[in-house]
Design an enzyme around this catalytic site. Sequence first.
Site, short mmCIF file in Angstrom:
data_model
loop_
_atom_site.label_atom_id
_atom_site.label_comp_id
_atom_site.label_asym_id
_atom_site.label_seq_id
_atom_site.Cartn_x
_atom_site.Cartn_y
_atom_site.Cartn_z
N MET A 188 0.85 -1.20 0.00
CA MET A 188 0.00 0.00 0.00
C MET A 188 0.88 1.25 0.00
SD MET A 188 -3.45 -0.92 2.01
CE MET A 188 -2.87 -0.60 3.67
N GLY A 189 2.16 1.10 -0.29
CA GLY A 189 3.02 2.27 -0.40
C GLY A 189 3.51 2.77 0.95
N SER A 199 4.12 1.14 7.94
CA SER A 199 3.78 2.49 7.45
C SER A 199 3.03 3.26 8.53
CB SER A 199 2.93 2.40 6.18
OG SER A 199 3.58 1.59 5.23
N LYS A 221 5.09 -10.25 8.97
CA LYS A 221 4.51 -9.33 9.95
C LYS A 221 2.99 -9.46 9.95
CE LYS A 221 3.61 -4.67 10.99
NZ LYS A 221 2.59 -4.24 10.05
N GLY A 248 5.02 -10.23 3.68
CA GLY A 248 5.75 -10.19 4.95
C GLY A 248 5.06 -11.02 6.02
N GLY A 302 11.05 -2.85 5.44
CA GLY A 302 10.31 -4.12 5.42
C GLY A 302 9.86 -4.43 4.00
N HIS A 303 9.22 -3.44 3.36
CA HIS A 303 8.79 -3.62 1.96
C HIS A 303 10.00 -3.92 1.06
CE1 HIS A 303 5.58 -0.67 3.41
NE2 HIS A 303 4.86 -1.70 3.01
N VAL A 330 10.90 -7.35 9.37
CA VAL A 330 12.03 -6.41 9.50
C VAL A 330 11.70 -5.42 10.62
CG1 VAL A 330 13.39 -4.64 8.33
CG2 VAL A 330 12.67 -6.68 7.08
N GLN A 343 -2.62 -12.57 7.34
CA GLN A 343 -2.82 -12.25 5.92
C GLN A 343 -2.12 -13.29 5.04
OE1 GLN A 343 -2.53 -8.18 4.11
NE2 GLN A 343 -0.45 -8.80 3.69
P1 AMP Z 1 1.44 -2.98 3.45
O1 AMP Z 1 2.01 -1.91 2.59
O2 AMP Z 1 1.38 -2.64 4.89
O3 AMP Z 1 0.15 -3.53 2.91
O4 AMP Z 1 2.48 -4.19 3.38
C1 AMP Z 1 2.86 -4.72 2.15
C2 AMP Z 1 3.67 -5.97 2.38
O5 AMP Z 1 4.82 -5.65 3.15
C3 AMP Z 1 2.91 -7.05 3.15
O6 AMP Z 1 3.24 -8.32 2.62
C4 AMP Z 1 3.45 -6.88 4.55
O7 AMP Z 1 3.38 -8.06 5.33
C5 AMP Z 1 4.89 -6.51 4.26
N1 AMP Z 1 5.50 -5.84 5.40
C6 AMP Z 1 5.04 -4.74 6.05
N2 AMP Z 1 5.84 -4.44 7.11
C7 AMP Z 1 6.82 -5.37 7.12
C8 AMP Z 1 7.95 -5.63 7.97
N3 AMP Z 1 8.21 -4.85 9.00
N4 AMP Z 1 8.73 -6.68 7.67
C9 AMP Z 1 8.46 -7.48 6.61
N5 AMP Z 1 7.41 -7.30 5.78
C10 AMP Z 1 6.60 -6.27 6.03
#
Ligand code: AMP
Length: 283
Positions: free
Chosen positions: A30-31, A186, A149, A147, A36-37, A176, A153
């Site tokens: 989602m940007g 985010s 995290k 991730g 982590g991303h 991460v 999901q």
């Molecule tokens: P989001 O942008 O929050 O929807 O996350 C996009 C992807 O990044 C998802 O697969 C999350 O699980 C992964 N993600 C978000 N935060 C982390 C993190 N701290 N470590 C590893 N993956 C992450």
Amino acid sequence: MIRVESAAEMKARGEAWRAAGRTIGLVPTMGALHDGHLSLVRESRRRADVTVVSVFVNPAQFGPGEDYERYPRDPERDAALLAAEGADALFLPPAAEIYPPGYRTWVEVEGLQDRLCGGRRPGHFRGVCTVVLRLFRIIRPDLAVFGWKDAQQFLILDRMVRDLELGVAMVPAPIVREPDGLAMSSRNAYLSPEERRAARVVPASLDAAREMLAAGERDPGRIVGRVRALIEAEPLARVDYVEAVDPRDLEPLARIEAGALLAAAVFIGRTRLIDNVRFSTDE
Ligand code: AMP
């Protein structure tokens, strides 16, 4: 790195890569990208010839009163980070390309979608599954990286991929963390400096659980109780849930066994943070 803003162009690019015999890895996000991303991008680049990163703040996975409007958006910064990381394509679809007028089809993964975060955010995983399926159909990746995290999901999407025989290899990537242990998110940007300090209690409480396990504790009630007590001792924190579950069905465990998932959601002020630890009992 190419930047693609229409589904038709994304489909055509995917077809051309496949015709050239190149494998495609997808990293849906989602940007408001952080390390982590970017770790997911690196994982995709190790495994696939071409890496596509989608940035789409999916309205369907936010409930009423949640943070859809104020969710951080910075596509220019995201594009620069992804180009530096060696991503091949950034897919930035407008909402009307994911959910065109007349769109009516939704994916639900029964049972799993109602547990943990699903119980607190009704409809959230229906939105997640549907957007990921839409992205899979547009891009037709060979693999997708998510991730750990967001462990629930990952487990739900993995079930969807197997149930619908989507033929996408699902790759989990480790959490991460910031130097003090807080899982990168985010949403951490919402925290005031005081809240940011308080948020350390989340990973610290999971560390305490890990130590209890290492000392031989196998009673989920005692482990969950200790995690809750540590979080509740922090004045700015409020427990949404702490549960020790079986990763196959996300049902609470009567005894901690190998692979058990300890998952927590905690409000720090108004910001809801999630984190988890997967136990291996030989720790
Ligand atoms: P989001 O942008 O929050 O929807 O996350 C996009 C992807 O990044 C998802 O697969 C999350 O699980 C992964 N993600 C978000 N935060 C982390 C993190 N701290 N470590 C590893 N993956 C992450």
